[in-house]
Structure formats: structure tokens, C-alpha cells
Write a protein that holds these residues in place. Structure first.
Motif, PDB file in Angstrom:
ATOM      1  N   TRP A 129     -76.249  54.890  13.776  1.00 26.98           N
ATOM      2  CA  TRP A 129     -74.907  54.347  13.634  1.00 26.98           C
ATOM      3  C   TRP A 129     -74.676  53.249  14.654  1.00 26.98           C
ATOM      4  CZ3 TRP A 129     -71.796  55.114   9.670  1.00 26.98           C
ATOM      5  CH2 TRP A 129     -71.965  56.258   8.884  1.00 26.98           C
ATOM      6  N   THR A 130     -74.007  52.190  14.238  1.00 28.33           N
ATOM      7  CA  THR A 130     -73.577  51.127  15.138  1.00 28.33           C
ATOM      8  C   THR A 130     -72.089  50.909  14.938  1.00 28.33           C
ATOM      9  OG1 THR A 130     -75.742  50.042  14.993  1.00 28.33           O
ATOM     10  CG2 THR A 130     -73.906  48.749  15.869  1.00 28.33           C
ATOM     11  N   ASP A 131     -71.328  50.976  16.017  1.00 29.78           N
ATOM     12  CA  ASP A 131     -69.886  50.714  15.976  1.00 29.78           C
ATOM     13  C   ASP A 131     -69.633  49.256  16.331  1.00 29.78           C
ATOM     14  OD1 ASP A 131     -69.659  53.393  15.484  1.00 29.78           O
ATOM     15  OD2 ASP A 131     -68.503  53.866  17.286  1.00 29.78           O
ATOM     16  N   PHE A 132     -68.783  48.611  15.546  1.00 25.97           N
ATOM     17  CA  PHE A 132     -68.374  47.245  15.835  1.00 25.97           C
ATOM     18  C   PHE A 132     -66.855  47.185  15.978  1.00 25.97           C
ATOM     19  CE2 PHE A 132     -72.435  46.311  13.674  1.00 25.97           C
ATOM     20  CZ  PHE A 132     -72.991  45.404  14.563  1.00 25.97           C
ATOM     21  N   VAL A 133     -66.405  46.354  16.894  1.00 21.93           N
ATOM     22  CA  VAL A 133     -64.997  46.009  17.011  1.00 21.93           C
ATOM     23  C   VAL A 133     -64.910  44.487  17.008  1.00 21.93           C
ATOM     24  CG1 VAL A 133     -62.952  46.017  18.493  1.00 21.93           C
ATOM     25  CG2 VAL A 133     -64.311  48.104  18.217  1.00 21.93           C
ATOM     26  N   VAL A 134     -63.974  43.970  16.219  1.00 18.64           N
ATOM     27  CA  VAL A 134     -63.753  42.532  16.115  1.00 18.64           C
ATOM     28  C   VAL A 134     -62.306  42.241  16.482  1.00 18.64           C
ATOM     29  CG1 VAL A 134     -63.658  40.560  14.541  1.00 18.64           C
ATOM     30  CG2 VAL A 134     -65.498  42.258  14.309  1.00 18.64           C
ATOM     31  N   ASN A 135     -62.111  41.256  17.345  1.00 14.80           N
ATOM     32  CA  ASN A 135     -60.779  40.737  17.673  1.00 14.80           C
ATOM     33  C   ASN A 135     -60.786  39.259  17.327  1.00 14.80           C
ATOM     34  OD1 ASN A 135     -59.096  39.720  20.676  1.00 14.80           O
ATOM     35  ND2 ASN A 135     -58.137  40.394  18.795  1.00 14.80           N
ATOM     36  N   ILE A 136     -59.886  38.853  16.436  1.00 19.62           N
ATOM     37  CA  ILE A 136     -59.946  37.488  15.937  1.00 19.62           C
ATOM     38  C   ILE A 136     -58.547  36.892  15.847  1.00 19.62           C
ATOM     39  CG2 ILE A 136     -59.885  38.220  13.508  1.00 19.62           C
ATOM     40  CD1 ILE A 136     -61.991  35.910  13.024  1.00 19.62           C
ATOM     41  N   THR A 137     -58.454  35.633  16.209  1.00 23.52           N
ATOM     42  CA  THR A 137     -57.272  34.829  15.935  1.00 23.52           C
ATOM     43  C   THR A 137     -57.620  33.930  14.760  1.00 23.52           C
ATOM     44  OG1 THR A 137     -56.615  34.813  18.272  1.00 23.52           O
ATOM     45  CG2 THR A 137     -55.636  33.141  16.841  1.00 23.52           C
ATOM     46  N   THR A 140     -57.686  25.512  12.179  1.00 22.24           N
ATOM     47  CA  THR A 140     -57.823  24.381  13.088  1.00 22.24           C
ATOM     48  C   THR A 140     -58.590  24.862  14.319  1.00 22.24           C
ATOM     49  OG1 THR A 140     -55.799  24.768  14.372  1.00 22.24           O
ATOM     50  CG2 THR A 140     -55.564  23.604  12.277  1.00 22.24           C
ATOM     51  N   SER A 141     -58.500  24.131  15.395  1.00 18.83           N
ATOM     52  CA  SER A 141     -59.241  24.505  16.609  1.00 18.83           C
ATOM     53  C   SER A 141     -58.575  25.628  17.382  1.00 18.83           C
ATOM     54  CB  SER A 141     -59.387  23.285  17.523  1.00 18.83           C
ATOM     55  OG  SER A 141     -58.112  22.772  17.879  1.00 18.83           O
ATOM     56  N   GLY A 142     -57.552  26.276  16.804  1.00 15.04           N
ATOM     57  CA  GLY A 142     -56.873  27.372  17.485  1.00 15.04           C
ATOM     58  C   GLY A 142     -57.473  28.735  17.241  1.00 15.04           C
ATOM     59  N   GLY A 143     -58.607  28.814  16.529  1.00 11.88           N
ATOM     60  CA  GLY A 143     -59.223  30.102  16.236  1.00 11.88           C
ATOM     61  C   GLY A 143     -59.990  30.669  17.412  1.00 11.88           C
ATOM     62  N   ALA A 144     -60.144  32.000  17.427  1.00 10.81           N
ATOM     63  CA  ALA A 144     -60.901  32.673  18.485  1.00 10.81           C
ATOM     64  C   ALA A 144     -61.542  33.923  17.900  1.00 10.81           C
ATOM     65  CB  ALA A 144     -59.999  33.039  19.657  1.00 10.81           C
ATOM     66  N   LEU A 145     -62.674  34.329  18.463  1.00 13.17           N
ATOM     67  CA  LEU A 145     -63.420  35.485  17.953  1.00 13.17           C
ATOM     68  C   LEU A 145     -64.114  36.211  19.095  1.00 13.17           C
ATOM     69  CD1 LEU A 145     -64.712  37.150  15.604  1.00 13.17           C
ATOM     70  CD2 LEU A 145     -66.501  35.401  15.518  1.00 13.17           C
ATOM     71  N   LYS A 146     -63.951  37.550  19.113  1.00 11.04           N
ATOM     72  CA  LYS A 146     -64.696  38.414  20.021  1.00 11.04           C
ATOM     73  C   LYS A 146     -65.315  39.542  19.207  1.00 11.04           C
ATOM     74  CE  LYS A 146     -61.561  37.712  23.971  1.00 11.04           C
ATOM     75  NZ  LYS A 146     -60.606  38.388  24.891  1.00 11.04           N
ATOM     76  N   ILE A 147     -66.538  39.912  19.562  1.00 15.85           N
ATOM     77  CA  ILE A 147     -67.247  40.991  18.871  1.00 15.85           C
ATOM     78  C   ILE A 147     -67.802  41.954  19.916  1.00 15.85           C
ATOM     79  CG2 ILE A 147     -69.160  41.592  17.333  1.00 15.85           C
ATOM     80  CD1 ILE A 147     -68.992  38.709  16.243  1.00 15.85           C
ATOM     81  N   TRP A 148     -67.567  43.248  19.682  1.00 15.63           N
ATOM     82  CA  TRP A 148     -68.166  44.305  20.493  1.00 15.63           C
ATOM     83  C   TRP A 148     -69.137  45.114  19.636  1.00 15.63           C
ATOM     84  CZ3 TRP A 148     -63.207  42.677  21.044  1.00 15.63           C
ATOM     85  CH2 TRP A 148     -62.702  42.459  22.327  1.00 15.63           C
ATOM     86  N   ARG A 149     -70.274  45.421  20.203  1.00  4.98           N
ATOM     87  CA  ARG A 149     -71.256  46.293  19.574  1.00  4.98           C
ATOM     88  C   ARG A 149     -71.440  47.518  20.470  1.00  4.98           C
ATOM     89  NH1 ARG A 149     -77.760  44.909  19.382  1.00  4.98           N
ATOM     90  NH2 ARG A 149     -78.459  46.943  18.592  1.00  4.98           N
ATOM     91  N   ARG A 169     -69.783  47.277  23.960  1.00  5.04           N
ATOM     92  CA  ARG A 169     -70.084  46.139  24.831  1.00  5.04           C
ATOM     93  C   ARG A 169     -69.809  44.840  24.078  1.00  5.04           C
ATOM     94  NH1 ARG A 169     -72.910  47.904  29.348  1.00  5.04           N
ATOM     95  NH2 ARG A 169     -73.997  49.883  29.077  1.00  5.04           N
ATOM     96  N   MET A 170     -69.093  43.925  24.728  1.00  8.22           N
ATOM     97  CA  MET A 170     -68.865  42.631  24.115  1.00  8.22           C
ATOM     98  C   MET A 170     -70.188  41.875  23.996  1.00  8.22           C
ATOM     99  SD  MET A 170     -66.357  39.477  25.225  1.00  8.22           S
ATOM    100  CE  MET A 170     -64.879  40.495  25.217  1.00  8.22           C
ATOM    101  N   VAL A 171     -70.477  41.394  22.779  1.00  9.08           N
ATOM    102  CA  VAL A 171     -71.733  40.682  22.548  1.00  9.08           C
ATOM    103  C   VAL A 171     -71.506  39.233  22.138  1.00  9.08           C
ATOM    104  CG1 VAL A 171     -73.033  42.767  21.976  1.00  9.08           C
ATOM    105  CG2 VAL A 171     -71.850  41.512  20.146  1.00  9.08           C
ATOM    106  N   PHE A 172     -70.252  38.869  21.832  1.00  9.92           N
ATOM    107  CA  PHE A 172     -69.987  37.490  21.447  1.00  9.92           C
ATOM    108  C   PHE A 172     -68.525  37.155  21.721  1.00  9.92           C
ATOM    109  CE2 PHE A 172     -68.575  34.239  18.433  1.00  9.92           C
ATOM    110  CZ  PHE A 172     -69.505  33.243  18.685  1.00  9.92           C
ATOM    111  N   VAL A 173     -68.281  35.927  22.175  1.00  9.71           N
ATOM    112  CA  VAL A 173     -66.916  35.441  22.349  1.00  9.71           C
ATOM    113  C   VAL A 173     -66.909  33.931  22.162  1.00  9.71           C
ATOM    114  CG1 VAL A 173     -67.207  35.245  24.860  1.00  9.71           C
ATOM    115  CG2 VAL A 173     -64.915  35.368  23.885  1.00  9.71           C
ATOM    116  N   GLU A 174     -65.895  33.429  21.460  1.00 11.41           N
ATOM    117  CA  GLU A 174     -65.701  31.993  21.350  1.00 11.41           C
ATOM    118  C   GLU A 174     -64.212  31.697  21.192  1.00 11.41           C
ATOM    119  OE1 GLU A 174     -67.680  30.380  17.921  1.00 11.41           O
ATOM    120  OE2 GLU A 174     -66.133  31.075  16.528  1.00 11.41           O
ATOM    121  N   THR A 175     -63.814  30.528  21.639  1.00 11.84           N
ATOM    122  CA  THR A 175     -62.447  30.037  21.460  1.00 11.84           C
ATOM    123  C   THR A 175     -62.524  28.595  20.986  1.00 11.84           C
ATOM    124  OG1 THR A 175     -62.327  29.337  23.779  1.00 11.84           O
ATOM    125  CG2 THR A 175     -61.517  31.551  23.248  1.00 11.84           C
TER     126      THR A 175
END
Length: 255
Positions: free
Chosen positions: A153-161, A165-174, A177-183
Motif C-alpha cells: 500500500w502507498t498513501d498519497f496526499v495532494v494539496n493543490i491550488t 494562470t501562474s497562480g497554481g500550486a501543487l504539493k504531493i506527499w508519499r 513525506r513530501m516528495v514534490f512541491v511547486e508554485t
């Protein structure tokens, strides 16, 4: 508002989910293959299944519970890829957030996909060229060898705006542990209505005699809105007893 949807399979089965499958055995509640979490969803797709939603899929979704363009959303999901998953063939999506086209839009990918492509598990982010041009720009923003996910099993959590436009943001936890972030990135389309998550098995180009079927298992889905500013706050509201672990990041992705 807070938590907008809770659909944990062990607690409530498929209550609250819409089902899309062309196989009577495509979406079933079964015992966890790992013996850890009680009942889970088994999503099964065979090459000879009838089309569902005009494509090759066995998925559940929560439409019309939508996240609007410009909003913040949180998603928790947990997926099990069987150890005998056959690699290769056409890409297969295991979890996605789907848009709601306005009508007359070009054919395009969903804004966010977690899927299997060959021997990799990858996250694809797709957005409009611009607010006035709904043609798509596709980016693989994170990927890891599929072998890391097989038989567990792998648990994922996603937080996204969500923003076109250029106002989007994304975070991913696996697995906490956070494994990706961008703004500062666009990550959806300029649609009046919003987006909703789906999970299961979706192979848009179909399966083959060499790879006749795919199976995945899912523990369910919890969705929240912008009421939460941290991983821990969202997970506490989702009634998932876990806290964030330290991550090691390098240029936006896990080292």
C-alpha cells in the motif's frame, strides 16, 4: 467548510461513489490483499470489457462534488499495485482529478493523473495553454520506478491550488513525506465548473492480448478544501491518525 467528502471503503463501502465500468466484476469490495485494512475496493479492467463513459475504465468518482477553479483542495487516497502487474502496454491511470468541460472544448487529458507508464509510476499535470486557449500543456512532474509500489500500500496526499494562470500550486506527499512541491504554475483549464477526483483502472487506449487485464486496489478517498494549511491539520480532520514526516527535497522533488 472543511472536509467535503469522506469515502473510506472499509467503513462505508462504495456509498457516495458513482461507478463507471463495463464489467459486472469491475468494481467490487473485497478483503485487503495485504490483510491490513479490512475491506477495500478492487478495480478490474479486461480488454474485452464493454466501454464505460466512452472509454476503457473501471472507476469510481464523486461528481458533482467539485473543487472550483481558483480554489484550494486536499486529497487523500491509498493504492495497492499487485506484485504481478504486467509492465508495458498503454498507460493506465490509477487516480485522477477530472475537469468539467464547458462544451466545445478540445479533447484533453485530466488536469492531474497518477498512473502507470511502462515501468514507472508518474504524476502528470495538464493545463490550458492560456485562459483563452484550452489546448493542453502536459508535464510529468514526478515519477518513480513502479517496482517501489508493487505488492504494498502507498498513501498519497495532494494539496493543490487550482489555477489556469501562474497562480497554481501543487504539493504531493508519499507515505507522510513530501516528495514534490511547486508554485507559480498553471495546472487546470479555464472552465466554469470545477473538478472532481476518480480512482480505479483507466486505460484510455485499451488493453491487448499481451496485457489482457489490470487490477488495482484502493482504500478510498477523503477530500478537503482550503480550511487547512498543513498536512497534519488535514489528516486530523480526515480522521486519519498520522502526522507528517521530514522530507528531503531537491529542486522541488524528493532526493
Amino acid at each position: 467548510m472543511g472536509i467535503t467528502f469522506t469515502g473510506k471503503i472499509a467503513a462505508s463501502g462504495l456509498t457516495g461513489y458513482n461507478q463507471e465500468t463495463g464489467n459486472a466484476a469491475g468494481l467490487t469490495v473485497v478483503a485487503d490483499p495485504a490483510g491490513l485494512y479490512g475491506n477495500v475496493l478492487r478495480a478490474y479492467l479486461n480488454k474485452d470489457d464493454a466501454l464505460a463513459g466512452s472509454s476503457h475504465r473501471s472507476e469510481v468518482n464523486i461528481n458533482p462534488i467539485l473543487a472550483a477553479v481558483g480554489s484550494v483542495a486536499w486529497y487523500w487516497f491509498s493504492v495497492y499495485v499487485p506484485a504481478d502487474w504486467i509492465e508495458g502496454g498503454n498507460p493506465t491511470v490509477l487516480w485522477q482529478v477530472h475537469d468539467t468541460p464547458d462544451g466545445g472544448d478540445p479533447i484533453r487529458r485530466p488536469p492531474l493523473e497518477f498512473g502507470v507508464n511502462g515501468d514507472m509510476l508518474e504524476v502528470m499535470s495538464t493545463a490550458a495553454v492560456s485562459g483563452a486557449n484550452d489546448n493542453q500543456v502536459n508535464r510529468v512532474v514526478w515519477e518513480k520506478p513502479l517496482a517501489e509500489f508493487k505488492g504494498r500500500w502507498t498513501d498519497f496526499v495532494v494539496n493543490i491550488t487550482w489555477n489556469y494562470t501562474s497562480g497554481g500550486a501543487l504539493k504531493i506527499w508519499r507515505d507522510r513525506r513530501m516528495v514534490f512541491v511547486e508554485t507559480g504554475q498553471k495546472n487546470c483549464f479555464n472552465d466554469v465548473l470545477g473538478m472532481y477526483p476518480k480512482l480505479g483502472v483507466y486505460t484510455p487506449l485499451g488493453l491487448s492480448a499481451e496485457i489482457p487485464d489490470h487490477t488495482s486496489y484502493h482504500r478510498g478517498l477523503v477530500v478537503g478544501d482550503g480550511a487547512y494549511s498543513t498536512f497534519d491539520a488535514f489528516m486530523a480532520a480526515a480522521s486519519i491518525a498520522t502526522t507528517e514526516l521530514e522530507s528531503v527535497m531537491f529542486r522541488g522533488a524528493a532526493a
